[in-house]
Structure formats: structure tokens, C-alpha cells
Design a protein around this motif. Structure first.
Motif, PDB file in Angstrom:
ATOM      1  N   LEU A  57      48.384  42.146  50.671  1.00  0.00           N
ATOM      2  CA  LEU A  57      47.039  42.732  50.578  1.00  0.00           C
ATOM      3  C   LEU A  57      46.762  43.374  49.217  1.00  0.00           C
ATOM      4  CD1 LEU A  57      46.379  44.185  54.143  1.00  0.00           C
ATOM      5  CD2 LEU A  57      45.392  42.142  53.081  1.00  0.00           C
ATOM      6  N   PRO A  58      47.683  44.148  48.647  1.00  0.00           N
ATOM      7  CA  PRO A  58      47.386  44.709  47.322  1.00  0.00           C
ATOM      8  C   PRO A  58      47.094  43.628  46.277  1.00  0.00           C
ATOM      9  CG  PRO A  58      49.250  45.835  48.298  1.00  0.00           C
ATOM     10  CD  PRO A  58      48.935  44.665  49.187  1.00  0.00           C
ATOM     11  N   ARG A  59      47.821  42.538  46.325  1.00  0.00           N
ATOM     12  CA  ARG A  59      47.600  41.439  45.379  1.00  0.00           C
ATOM     13  C   ARG A  59      46.263  40.747  45.652  1.00  0.00           C
ATOM     14  NH1 ARG A  59      48.373  36.165  44.463  1.00  0.00           N
ATOM     15  NH2 ARG A  59      49.311  35.577  42.509  1.00  0.00           N
ATOM     16  N   LEU A  60      45.997  40.474  46.940  1.00  0.00           N
ATOM     17  CA  LEU A  60      44.748  39.807  47.308  1.00  0.00           C
ATOM     18  C   LEU A  60      43.531  40.648  46.941  1.00  0.00           C
ATOM     19  CD1 LEU A  60      45.731  38.411  50.819  1.00  0.00           C
ATOM     20  CD2 LEU A  60      45.283  37.067  48.754  1.00  0.00           C
ATOM     21  N   LEU A  61      43.676  41.954  47.096  1.00  0.00           N
ATOM     22  CA  LEU A  61      42.568  42.851  46.800  1.00  0.00           C
ATOM     23  C   LEU A  61      42.568  43.322  45.340  1.00  0.00           C
ATOM     24  CD1 LEU A  61      42.658  44.881  50.129  1.00  0.00           C
ATOM     25  CD2 LEU A  61      41.080  43.043  49.477  1.00  0.00           C
ATOM     26  N   ARG A  62      43.536  42.792  44.587  1.00  0.00           N
ATOM     27  CA  ARG A  62      43.636  43.063  43.147  1.00  0.00           C
ATOM     28  C   ARG A  62      43.750  44.552  42.833  1.00  0.00           C
ATOM     29  NH1 ARG A  62      40.428  38.657  44.058  1.00  0.00           N
ATOM     30  NH2 ARG A  62      40.844  36.818  42.834  1.00  0.00           N
ATOM     31  N   TRP A  63      44.593  45.229  43.607  1.00  0.00           N
ATOM     32  CA  TRP A  63      44.838  46.634  43.319  1.00  0.00           C
ATOM     33  C   TRP A  63      45.591  46.737  42.012  1.00  0.00           C
ATOM     34  CZ3 TRP A  63      46.889  48.488  48.722  1.00  0.00           C
ATOM     35  CH2 TRP A  63      45.829  48.481  49.631  1.00  0.00           C
ATOM     36  N   GLU A  64      45.253  47.704  41.249  1.00  0.00           N
ATOM     37  CA  GLU A  64      45.920  47.888  39.962  1.00  0.00           C
ATOM     38  C   GLU A  64      47.351  48.377  40.190  1.00  0.00           C
ATOM     39  OE1 GLU A  64      43.833  50.026  36.939  1.00  0.00           O
ATOM     40  OE2 GLU A  64      41.904  49.346  37.705  1.00  0.00           O
ATOM     41  N   LYS A  92      35.328  29.819  51.130  1.00  0.00           N
ATOM     42  CA  LYS A  92      34.728  28.778  50.277  1.00  0.00           C
ATOM     43  C   LYS A  92      33.197  28.767  50.317  1.00  0.00           C
ATOM     44  CE  LYS A  92      38.755  26.713  49.385  1.00  0.00           C
ATOM     45  NZ  LYS A  92      39.401  26.830  48.146  1.00  0.00           N
ATOM     46  N   GLN A  93      32.613  29.021  51.484  1.00  0.00           N
ATOM     47  CA  GLN A  93      31.157  28.972  51.602  1.00  0.00           C
ATOM     48  C   GLN A  93      30.500  30.293  51.200  1.00  0.00           C
ATOM     49  OE1 GLN A  93      30.895  25.495  51.827  1.00  0.00           O
ATOM     50  NE2 GLN A  93      29.043  26.063  52.882  1.00  0.00           N
ATOM     51  N   PHE A  94      31.058  31.396  51.730  1.00  0.00           N
ATOM     52  CA  PHE A  94      30.425  32.694  51.516  1.00  0.00           C
ATOM     53  C   PHE A  94      31.107  33.522  50.431  1.00  0.00           C
ATOM     54  CE2 PHE A  94      29.369  31.695  56.006  1.00  0.00           C
ATOM     55  CZ  PHE A  94      27.998  31.586  55.842  1.00  0.00           C
ATOM     56  N   HIS A  95      32.318  33.130  50.020  1.00  0.00           N
ATOM     57  CA  HIS A  95      33.084  33.853  49.000  1.00  0.00           C
ATOM     58  C   HIS A  95      33.172  35.338  49.337  1.00  0.00           C
ATOM     59  CE1 HIS A  95      32.912  30.193  46.642  1.00  0.00           C
ATOM     60  NE2 HIS A  95      31.610  30.158  46.872  1.00  0.00           N
ATOM     61  N   SER A  96      33.373  35.629  50.615  1.00  0.00           N
ATOM     62  CA  SER A  96      33.361  37.004  51.097  1.00  0.00           C
ATOM     63  C   SER A  96      34.762  37.616  51.091  1.00  0.00           C
ATOM     64  CB  SER A  96      32.806  37.048  52.527  1.00  0.00           C
ATOM     65  OG  SER A  96      32.929  38.338  53.062  1.00  0.00           O
ATOM     66  N   PRO A  97      34.870  38.904  50.708  1.00  0.00           N
ATOM     67  CA  PRO A  97      36.171  39.573  50.773  1.00  0.00           C
ATOM     68  C   PRO A  97      36.647  39.778  52.217  1.00  0.00           C
ATOM     69  CG  PRO A  97      34.459  41.143  50.187  1.00  0.00           C
ATOM     70  CD  PRO A  97      33.828  39.779  50.178  1.00  0.00           C
ATOM     71  N   ILE A  98      35.775  39.543  53.191  1.00  0.00           N
ATOM     72  CA  ILE A  98      36.164  39.647  54.600  1.00  0.00           C
ATOM     73  C   ILE A  98      37.234  38.609  54.938  1.00  0.00           C
ATOM     74  CG2 ILE A  98      35.244  39.329  56.959  1.00  0.00           C
ATOM     75  CD1 ILE A  98      34.633  42.047  55.652  1.00  0.00           C
ATOM     76  N   TRP A  99      37.384  37.595  54.083  1.00  0.00           N
ATOM     77  CA  TRP A  99      38.423  36.573  54.289  1.00  0.00           C
ATOM     78  C   TRP A  99      39.785  37.211  54.536  1.00  0.00           C
ATOM     79  CZ3 TRP A  99      42.924  35.725  51.610  1.00  0.00           C
ATOM     80  CH2 TRP A  99      43.629  34.594  51.984  1.00  0.00           C
ATOM     81  N   VAL A 100      40.065  38.291  53.834  1.00  0.00           N
ATOM     82  CA  VAL A 100      41.360  38.961  53.922  1.00  0.00           C
ATOM     83  C   VAL A 100      41.643  39.444  55.339  1.00  0.00           C
ATOM     84  CG1 VAL A 100      42.685  40.937  53.053  1.00  0.00           C
ATOM     85  CG2 VAL A 100      41.262  39.610  51.493  1.00  0.00           C
ATOM     86  N   THR A 101      40.605  39.746  56.112  1.00  0.00           N
ATOM     87  CA  THR A 101      40.795  40.280  57.463  1.00  0.00           C
ATOM     88  C   THR A 101      41.027  39.206  58.526  1.00  0.00           C
ATOM     89  OG1 THR A 101      38.430  40.301  57.981  1.00  0.00           O
ATOM     90  CG2 THR A 101      39.346  42.277  56.915  1.00  0.00           C
ATOM     91  N   LEU A 158      40.722  33.668  45.706  1.00  0.00           N
ATOM     92  CA  LEU A 158      42.147  33.982  45.734  1.00  0.00           C
ATOM     93  C   LEU A 158      42.663  34.229  44.325  1.00  0.00           C
ATOM     94  CD1 LEU A 158      43.448  31.377  48.322  1.00  0.00           C
ATOM     95  CD2 LEU A 158      43.107  33.815  48.661  1.00  0.00           C
ATOM     96  N   PRO A 159      43.550  35.204  44.166  1.00  0.00           N
ATOM     97  CA  PRO A 159      44.131  35.436  42.849  1.00  0.00           C
ATOM     98  C   PRO A 159      44.955  34.228  42.408  1.00  0.00           C
ATOM     99  CG  PRO A 159      44.631  37.250  44.358  1.00  0.00           C
ATOM    100  CD  PRO A 159      44.001  36.161  45.160  1.00  0.00           C
ATOM    101  N   GLU A 160      44.834  33.890  41.170  1.00  0.00           N
ATOM    102  CA  GLU A 160      45.590  32.772  40.593  1.00  0.00           C
ATOM    103  C   GLU A 160      46.500  33.314  39.508  1.00  0.00           C
ATOM    104  OE1 GLU A 160      45.501  29.524  41.434  1.00  0.00           O
ATOM    105  OE2 GLU A 160      43.968  29.761  42.950  1.00  0.00           O
TER     106      GLU A 160
END
Length: 175
Positions: A162-169, A102-111, A40-42
Motif C-alpha cells: 500500500l505505501p508503494r501503491l499510494l506513493r508515500w514518500e 483502466k476506465q476510471f483511473h480511480s485510486p479506489i482501485w487499491v481497495t 500503477l507505479p512503474e
């Protein structure tokens, strides 16, 4: 122990949804296995703590009180059917989020919320239909309407982040 047709339908629907959603997360995580570990972005936005507390109070505490009062105390089994199902699926969403993030650190978390929140809204709508014929349960029905509004708004909050979570510029605010 005898189960009503409604209870069986709810259990089957929940199991089917959970199987499909979990399959989606597993396939998605496998497809994105080469991605950088996701976190997660901090720091979290200042408003997030207040929103999270609101979701906990309205989305957990309010239906929990309704479940114990109408379902347990006053013995309306239909309330238990609706709200136990709601809490089981809410719990499975939380577990899915923890495991994927936490376990897989996967970006699929967002979905995960993108799948679970519409399902939860549908669950609550179905709960309104199940509780419709009973006028003594008008307060529970009103709570379900509040829950539907909360989760629709929460879905919008998630999508807006979503843009923040995915760290869009983004452009610098100084421009």
C-alpha cells in the motif's frame, strides 16, 4: 433445474457481496472524482512477476484442475458449487479492478483486493464446510486449504505494498 438450499445461499451471498462492494467502489470513486488519475507505479518490483505467476498457478490452475476432475469428471456437484462460485467472484474482482483502474483511473482501485480477498477466504472456508462430510473429497479439501493460505499471504502482500501503491514518500536509501 432444481437448486439445493446451499447453492441458493451461495448465489445470494455472492450477489449481496458484489452489490455492496460495487456500491462501495462507485461511492468511493465519486468521492475521489477530483483526484489525479491513478496508475500503477512503474516499474513493478522484480519479485512481482514470480509472485503473479505463483498466484495464477496456485490460485487459478490448481482449483480449475480440481473443478474439472472432481466436479465434472467424477460428478461431485458440491465441488462444482464451491469452485464455480470461487471463479465467478475471482472473475468479478478482476473485472472490477480493470474497470476502476483502466476506465476510471480511480485510486479506489487499491481497495478492491481489500474487500475481495477476505470474502474469497470466507468462500473457501465455507467450501471446506460444504465438502466436509465427503471423505472422497479430501484432496479437494486440501486444495481449498492451500488456497486459503495463498490468499491470506496475498492479502498480506497487498497490504505491504500500500505505501508503494499510494506513493508515500520514504527516506532516501543513501542516508
Amino acid at each position: 433445474m432444481n437448486f439445493s438450499t446451499t447453492e441458493v445461499k451461495i448465489v445470494v451471498a455472492n450477489l449481496l457481496f458484489f452489490a455492496i462492494a460495487t456500491s462501495f467502489f462507485l461511492i468511493g470513486s465519486w468521492a475521489w472524482r477530483q483526484s489525479k488519475p491513478f496508475s500503477l507505479p512503474e516499474p513493478l518490483p522484480a519479485w512481482f512477476k514470480a509472485w503473479f505467476l505463483t498466484v495464477q498457478l496456485v490460485g487459478v490452475l490448481l482449483p480449475l484442475i480440481a473443478m474439472f476432475l472432481w466436479g465434472v469428471w467424477w460428478g461431485y456437484s458440491s465441488v462444482l458449487t464451491v469452485l464455480v462460485s470461487y471463479f465467478v467472484m475471482l472473475g468479478l474482482q478482476v473485472v472490477s479492478e480493470i474497470v476502476v483502474l483502466k476506465q476510471f483511473h480511480s485510486p479506489i482501485w487499491v481497495t478492491i483486493p481489500c474487500l475481495y480477498l477476505p470474502y474469497r477466504i470466507w468462500q473457501l472456508y465455507e467450501g471446506l464446510i460444504i465438502l466436509n462430510p465427503t471423505s472422497e473429497l479430501i484432496w479437494v479439501r486440501n486444495i481449498l486449504l492451500v488456497e486459503i493460505a495463498l490468499w491470506i499471504f496475498n492479502y498480506g502482500v497487498h497490504l505491504s505494498q500500500l505505501p508503494r501503491l499510494l506513493r508515500w514518500e520514504t527516506e532516501s536509501r543513501s542516508n
